[in-house]
Scaffold this active site. Structure first.
Site, short mmCIF file in Angstrom:
data_model
loop_
_atom_site.label_atom_id
_atom_site.label_comp_id
_atom_site.label_asym_id
_atom_site.label_seq_id
_atom_site.Cartn_x
_atom_site.Cartn_y
_atom_site.Cartn_z
N ASN A 205 42.01 37.22 42.39
CA ASN A 205 43.45 37.21 42.16
C ASN A 205 44.14 36.68 43.41
O ASN A 205 43.48 36.42 44.43
CB ASN A 205 43.98 38.59 41.75
CG ASN A 205 43.75 39.66 42.81
OD1 ASN A 205 43.85 39.40 44.01
ND2 ASN A 205 43.43 40.87 42.37
N ARG A 206 45.44 36.51 43.36
CA ARG A 206 46.12 35.86 44.48
C ARG A 206 45.97 36.65 45.79
O ARG A 206 45.76 36.06 46.84
CB ARG A 206 47.61 35.67 44.17
CG ARG A 206 48.33 35.09 45.37
CD ARG A 206 49.60 34.35 45.09
NE ARG A 206 50.48 34.91 44.11
CZ ARG A 206 51.59 34.30 43.68
NH1 ARG A 206 51.91 33.11 44.17
NH2 ARG A 206 52.37 34.85 42.79
N LYS A 207 46.08 37.98 45.73
CA LYS A 207 45.95 38.77 46.95
C LYS A 207 44.55 38.65 47.52
O LYS A 207 44.38 38.48 48.75
CB LYS A 207 46.29 40.23 46.67
CG LYS A 207 46.24 41.11 47.92
CD LYS A 207 46.55 42.56 47.62
CE LYS A 207 46.58 43.39 48.90
NZ LYS A 207 45.33 43.27 49.69
N GLU A 208 43.53 38.76 46.66
CA GLU A 208 42.15 38.64 47.13
C GLU A 208 41.92 37.27 47.76
O GLU A 208 41.26 37.15 48.80
CB GLU A 208 41.19 38.87 45.96
CG GLU A 208 41.18 40.30 45.44
CD GLU A 208 40.49 40.44 44.10
OE1 GLU A 208 40.12 41.58 43.74
OE2 GLU A 208 40.34 39.42 43.38
N ASP A 275 39.60 42.05 33.73
CA ASP A 275 38.32 42.13 33.02
C ASP A 275 38.34 41.25 31.78
O ASP A 275 37.37 40.56 31.46
CB ASP A 275 38.03 43.57 32.61
CG ASP A 275 37.96 44.53 33.78
OD1 ASP A 275 37.62 44.08 34.88
OD2 ASP A 275 38.25 45.73 33.58
#
Length: 489
Positions: A205-208, A275
């Site tokens: 995701n964007r944060k990761e 998921d």
């Protein structure tokens, strides 16, 4: 629009090997209206609770919900939560669970306390040991995974950093899969993307992604630049950054960046939506989809998932309804199969802010008069539900010899009309109970009725809805058609 039916027909032929961290997800719903006298903490009056398979187990369930087969490898402790997960997964017909026992750790369990009225998560309690699996358990995982690789069409690693996907497990699985020509999708948790070297696709995701690349990741240009650097280092084919309401951006090693916007939907709960995305990507790519088609399919699945409460799965039928407009749906998919099916469709429409209309009848022999009323009814709303009298109901109302066509035939004819979005068969002589269940914004009947004669008009107007009377075509009625046909026989 891509050929979704052609793609989805191939789903049932695919097998996905899914490896990852299994969890038990519990949702406790209630109302919060006061503060505890013992401490400055809200008090939740519990009304209900739900328990679901979570984490990588939810990925496996989403794979199976799309009709594909899933070989699932994970860890479970020797505790009550582990027993519950084993029992639940063993009942899934398309999931083959290969769960390794680890008596040294509890089964990962997450309990979320949710305000039912506001659909707001108030608190989460976790039971877990996030440390990597021991050497013995690690070897047991590898021994369970590698023999399954030849059976798989694609491999999916769902990393929640709860101990299953150690550096060694990841390395052994990716190397073995590449040796067999199998593609590997990784939903990463580690900020060190290097441990996933050799994977076909990473889906942070964007944060990761921002944490791993130390980039802003706030526009397509910055995402593309950082992603290409990552792929150079990890020898991947593509990197997908999921961005919630901002959509998904896929950066291939070669070729143009692909961005798919998110569907505009009312978000009820984001738990498990990631998921659903990776499960749909895996099944779609295994079935032969190109990058863009797989992304569009996954984006539609995510839109369905966030409209549900708790850890949810998305079925193939739900995905098809999301991707294809009602006019393209096969007639049988526009016939409600149960009250639960009806409720789910109504809920989805309401969450999109759509205006729901309702009309009803026997529709024994469809004629231009019927078509005029149905077309007018659809023009007065965004989605039209047609209540259809069952065979027994028609016989009671019209007499012996009726209906001419059975309820299934009548339902299919109605469902084939572009003006009709959903057909619901009801057993009673009047649609009062059905109207009460549907709670339409608009109630429609032919102009041969007066307002006072329209069944359910009081219910609808009391809730702020409206009743619409459509002018009828004179000279058309099923009864007269039956008599004329009988006279010519």
């Amino acid at each position: 629009m891509f050929d979704f039916d052609g793609l989805s027909n191939a789903f049932s032929c695919q097998t996905v090997l899914c490896v990852g961290d299994l969890m038990l997800d519990e949702f406790v719903y209630g109302e919060i209206s006061r503060i505890s006298p013992e401490a400055p903490a809200p008090v939740i009056a519990v009304q209900r609770s739900e328990i679901n398979v979570g984490g990588a187990g939810n990925v496996a369930r989403n794979i199976a919900a799309l009709g594909a087969r899933c070989i699932f490898v994970g860890l479970a402790g020797e505790d009550e939560a582990g027993v519950r997960l084993r029992t639940t997964l063993s009942r899934e017909g398309l999931i083959e669970p290969l769960l390794i026992s680890d008596p040294a750790r509890p089964t990962t369990r997450k309990v979320r306390f949710v305000s039912d009225h506001f659909s707001t998560h108030m608190l989460r309690a976790d039971w877990e040991t996030p440390a990597p699996a021991s050497g013995v358990v690690e070897q047991a995982l590898i021994d369970a995974i590698l023999p399954q690789l030849p059976r798989a069409d694609i491999v999916l690693l769902s990393d929640y950093a709860k101990g299953v996907l150690t550096a060694r497990v990841i390395r052994d699985v990716i190397d073995a899969a590449r040796g067999l020509g199998k593609r590997v999708i990784v939903d990463p948790k580690s900020a060190n993307f290097g441990i996933y070297s050799g994977a076909t696709l990473l889906t942070p995701n964007r944060k990761e992604f921002a944490d791993a690349t130390r980039s802003r990741a706030d526009d397509q240009a910055s995402i593309a630049a950082a992603a290409r650097e990552v792929m150079r280092l990890v020898d991947g084919e593509a990197l997908l950054v999921t961005q919630s309401e901002h959509g998904m951006t896929l950066v291939p090693r070669e070729g143009e960046v692909i961005h798919v916007p998110a569907h505009t939907v009312k978000v009820r709960d984001v738990t498990g939506a990631g998921d659903t995305v990776v499960a749909t990507l895996a099944v779609s790519l295994a079935a032969g989809a190109d990058w863009e088609t797989a992304l569009r399919t996954a984006s539609a699945a995510a839109a369905v998932a966030v409209g549900k409460s708790g850890t949810a799965v998305v079925t193939l039928a739900e995905l098809r309804r999301k991707i294809l407009p009602p006019a393209f749906l096969a007639a049988e998919e526009k016939i409600a199969q149960s009250t639960d099916d009806l409720d789910q469709r109504l809920s989805a429409w309401r969450e999109q802010g759509l205006r729901i209309g309702f009309t009803n009848g026997c529709f024994d022999i469809l004629h231009p008069g019927h078509v005029k009323v149905l077309t007018g009814a659809r023009a007065a709303c965004d989605r039209l539900v047609v209540g259809l009298n069952s065979d027994a109901s028609v016989t009671r109302l019209k007499g012996e010899g009726r209906p001419i066509q059975d309820e299934r035939a009548r339902a299919e004819v109605l469902a084939a009309l572009e003006a009709v979005d959903l057909v619901v068969i009801f057993e009673e002589d009047t649609p009062m109970n059905l109207i009460e269940r549907i709670q339409p914004n608009v109630l429609v009947k032919g102009g041969d009725y007066s307002l006072e004669q329209v069944v359910g008009q009081e219910l609808v107007t009391a809730r702020g809805g409206e009743v619409v009377l459509i002018d009828i075509l004179r000279g058309f009625s099923t009864t007269s058609l039956v008599k004329r046909a009988g006279g010519r026989a």
